[in-house]
Design a protein around this motif. Sequence first.
Motif, PDB file in Angstrom:
ATOM      1  N   THR A 126      -5.287  -0.213   2.667  1.00 31.65           N
ATOM      2  CA  THR A 126      -5.098   0.232   4.045  1.00 31.65           C
ATOM      3  C   THR A 126      -4.668   1.688   3.998  1.00 31.65           C
ATOM      4  O   THR A 126      -3.636   2.015   3.411  1.00 31.65           O
ATOM      5  CB  THR A 126      -4.027  -0.612   4.762  1.00 31.65           C
ATOM      6  OG1 THR A 126      -4.451  -1.976   4.759  1.00 31.65           O
ATOM      7  CG2 THR A 126      -3.838  -0.146   6.190  1.00 31.65           C
ATOM      8  N   ILE A 127      -5.477   2.547   4.618  1.00 31.52           N
ATOM      9  CA  ILE A 127      -5.205   3.984   4.604  1.00 31.52           C
ATOM     10  C   ILE A 127      -4.905   4.442   6.016  1.00 31.52           C
ATOM     11  O   ILE A 127      -5.644   4.143   6.945  1.00 31.52           O
ATOM     12  CB  ILE A 127      -6.413   4.767   4.050  1.00 31.52           C
ATOM     13  CG1 ILE A 127      -6.755   4.289   2.644  1.00 31.52           C
ATOM     14  CG2 ILE A 127      -6.129   6.259   4.065  1.00 31.52           C
ATOM     15  CD1 ILE A 127      -8.015   4.900   2.084  1.00 31.52           C
ATOM     16  N   ALA A 133      -0.890   5.140   2.136  1.00 27.96           N
ATOM     17  CA  ALA A 133      -1.731   3.965   1.943  1.00 27.96           C
ATOM     18  C   ALA A 133      -0.932   2.821   1.334  1.00 27.96           C
ATOM     19  O   ALA A 133       0.098   3.033   0.687  1.00 27.96           O
ATOM     20  CB  ALA A 133      -2.906   4.310   1.045  1.00 27.96           C
ATOM     21  N   SER A 134      -1.430   1.610   1.561  1.00 20.05           N
ATOM     22  CA  SER A 134      -0.883   0.426   0.897  1.00 20.05           C
ATOM     23  C   SER A 134      -2.035  -0.292   0.215  1.00 20.05           C
ATOM     24  O   SER A 134      -3.163  -0.297   0.708  1.00 20.05           O
ATOM     25  CB  SER A 134      -0.170  -0.483   1.893  1.00 20.05           C
ATOM     26  OG  SER A 134      -1.067  -0.962   2.854  1.00 20.05           O
ATOM     27  N   GLY A 144      -0.227 -11.939  -7.198  1.00 20.38           N
ATOM     28  CA  GLY A 144      -0.631 -10.732  -6.500  1.00 20.38           C
ATOM     29  C   GLY A 144       0.437  -9.651  -6.557  1.00 20.38           C
ATOM     30  O   GLY A 144       1.622  -9.931  -6.703  1.00 20.38           O
ATOM     31  N   MET A 145       0.008  -8.421  -6.428  1.00 23.20           N
ATOM     32  CA  MET A 145       0.907  -7.270  -6.417  1.00 23.20           C
ATOM     33  C   MET A 145       0.553  -6.385  -5.233  1.00 23.20           C
ATOM     34  O   MET A 145      -0.606  -6.318  -4.816  1.00 23.20           O
ATOM     35  CB  MET A 145       0.767  -6.450  -7.699  1.00 23.20           C
ATOM     36  CG  MET A 145       1.346  -7.076  -8.935  1.00 23.20           C
ATOM     37  SD  MET A 145       3.147  -7.102  -8.966  1.00 23.20           S
ATOM     38  CE  MET A 145       3.549  -5.375  -9.019  1.00 23.20           C
ATOM     39  N   SER A 146       1.567  -5.713  -4.699  1.00 23.94           N
ATOM     40  CA  SER A 146       1.378  -4.750  -3.612  1.00 23.94           C
ATOM     41  C   SER A 146       1.952  -3.413  -4.029  1.00 23.94           C
ATOM     42  O   SER A 146       2.959  -3.356  -4.724  1.00 23.94           O
ATOM     43  CB  SER A 146       2.084  -5.239  -2.340  1.00 23.94           C
ATOM     44  OG  SER A 146       1.544  -6.442  -1.907  1.00 23.94           O
ATOM     45  N   TYR A 147       1.326  -2.360  -3.558  1.00 25.73           N
ATOM     46  CA  TYR A 147       1.741  -1.001  -3.887  1.00 25.73           C
ATOM     47  C   TYR A 147       1.686  -0.153  -2.625  1.00 25.73           C
ATOM     48  O   TYR A 147       0.856  -0.374  -1.760  1.00 25.73           O
ATOM     49  CB  TYR A 147       0.815  -0.384  -4.931  1.00 25.73           C
ATOM     50  CG  TYR A 147       0.654  -1.221  -6.173  1.00 25.73           C
ATOM     51  CD1 TYR A 147       1.520  -1.070  -7.250  1.00 25.73           C
ATOM     52  CD2 TYR A 147      -0.349  -2.175  -6.272  1.00 25.73           C
ATOM     53  CE1 TYR A 147       1.382  -1.844  -8.393  1.00 25.73           C
ATOM     54  CE2 TYR A 147      -0.501  -2.945  -7.404  1.00 25.73           C
ATOM     55  CZ  TYR A 147       0.370  -2.787  -8.454  1.00 25.73           C
ATOM     56  OH  TYR A 147       0.224  -3.549  -9.574  1.00 25.73           O
ATOM     57  N   THR A 148       2.568   0.822  -2.543  1.00 23.76           N
ATOM     58  CA  THR A 148       2.481   1.836  -1.495  1.00 23.76           C
ATOM     59  C   THR A 148       2.374   3.182  -2.190  1.00 23.76           C
ATOM     60  O   THR A 148       2.899   3.377  -3.292  1.00 23.76           O
ATOM     61  CB  THR A 148       3.699   1.826  -0.555  1.00 23.76           C
ATOM     62  OG1 THR A 148       4.889   1.996  -1.321  1.00 23.76           O
ATOM     63  CG2 THR A 148       3.773   0.539   0.230  1.00 23.76           C
ATOM     64  N   GLY A 149       1.668   4.105  -1.548  1.00 26.70           N
ATOM     65  CA  GLY A 149       1.479   5.412  -2.141  1.00 26.70           C
ATOM     66  C   GLY A 149       0.696   6.308  -1.211  1.00 26.70           C
ATOM     67  O   GLY A 149       0.707   6.144   0.000  1.00 26.70           O
ATOM     68  N   THR A 150      -0.005   7.254  -1.809  1.00 24.37           N
ATOM     69  CA  THR A 150      -0.763   8.235  -1.041  1.00 24.37           C
ATOM     70  C   THR A 150      -2.183   8.359  -1.585  1.00 24.37           C
ATOM     71  O   THR A 150      -2.448   8.017  -2.729  1.00 24.37           O
ATOM     72  CB  THR A 150      -0.104   9.620  -1.078  1.00 24.37           C
ATOM     73  OG1 THR A 150       0.024  10.028  -2.451  1.00 24.37           O
ATOM     74  CG2 THR A 150       1.257   9.610  -0.424  1.00 24.37           C
ATOM     75  N   ILE A 151      -3.066   8.867  -0.744  1.00 30.29           N
ATOM     76  CA  ILE A 151      -4.442   9.135  -1.141  1.00 30.29           C
ATOM     77  C   ILE A 151      -4.545  10.609  -1.516  1.00 30.29           C
ATOM     78  O   ILE A 151      -4.128  11.484  -0.757  1.00 30.29           O
ATOM     79  CB  ILE A 151      -5.427   8.804   0.011  1.00 30.29           C
ATOM     80  CG1 ILE A 151      -5.351   7.329   0.367  1.00 30.29           C
ATOM     81  CG2 ILE A 151      -6.840   9.218  -0.364  1.00 30.29           C
ATOM     82  CD1 ILE A 151      -5.759   6.379  -0.737  1.00 30.29           C
ATOM     83  N   GLN A 152      -5.090  10.878  -2.684  1.00 31.83           N
ATOM     84  CA  GLN A 152      -5.253  12.257  -3.183  1.00 31.83           C
ATOM     85  C   GLN A 152      -6.685  12.697  -2.999  1.00 31.83           C
ATOM     86  O   GLN A 152      -7.589  11.925  -3.132  1.00 31.83           O
ATOM     87  CB  GLN A 152      -4.879  12.333  -4.660  1.00 31.83           C
ATOM     88  CG  GLN A 152      -3.516  11.812  -4.972  1.00 31.83           C
ATOM     89  CD  GLN A 152      -2.384  12.593  -4.356  1.00 31.83           C
ATOM     90  OE1 GLN A 152      -2.466  13.813  -4.245  1.00 31.83           O
ATOM     91  NE2 GLN A 152      -1.351  11.934  -3.944  1.00 31.83           N
TER      92      GLN A 152
END
Length: 152
Positions: A126-127, A133-134, A144-152
């Motif tokens: 999801t952006i 993004a997640s 399952g794993m979840s991550y949060t971060g950014t789009i480069q």
Amino acid sequence: MKNLALLFVFCLTMITIAQAQKSDQENLQAAVDSQTFVFEGRQASGVRGRMIQLDPGYTLNVSPDRVVGDLPFFGRAYTSTPGQTDGGLKFDFTEYTYEVKPRKKGGWDITIEPTESNDIRSVFLTIQESGNASLRITSNSKEGMSYTGTIQ
């Protein structure tokens, strides 16, 4: 007169900021459409609620011909591979489906599912228009794993 000059400078600054944000959103839209972007993880959370901050370098690289993931994993693994010492979510697949759906309030929902035999069942991204993004990864052999971060 001084106040008028300050008001002019303030308005000019706000217009410049708005132009920069519009340009970033256009670049992000182009990256999503062309299937060429990098998700960089900042935080990881497992199914059982544990959450950790990530060092730079944990990424999901998406390109038109390949999806490569190098992300950490903690949690329960249902199967193991003898001789393997790395417990992370590392994958590389070239045959996959890529589906993009626009979100109601801006941004995109992206679903990537490998069509070749792979441990990864699906990747949900999801952006937001801001570039945040997640990411959720569903595996056949691990929780399952979840991550949060950014789009480069």
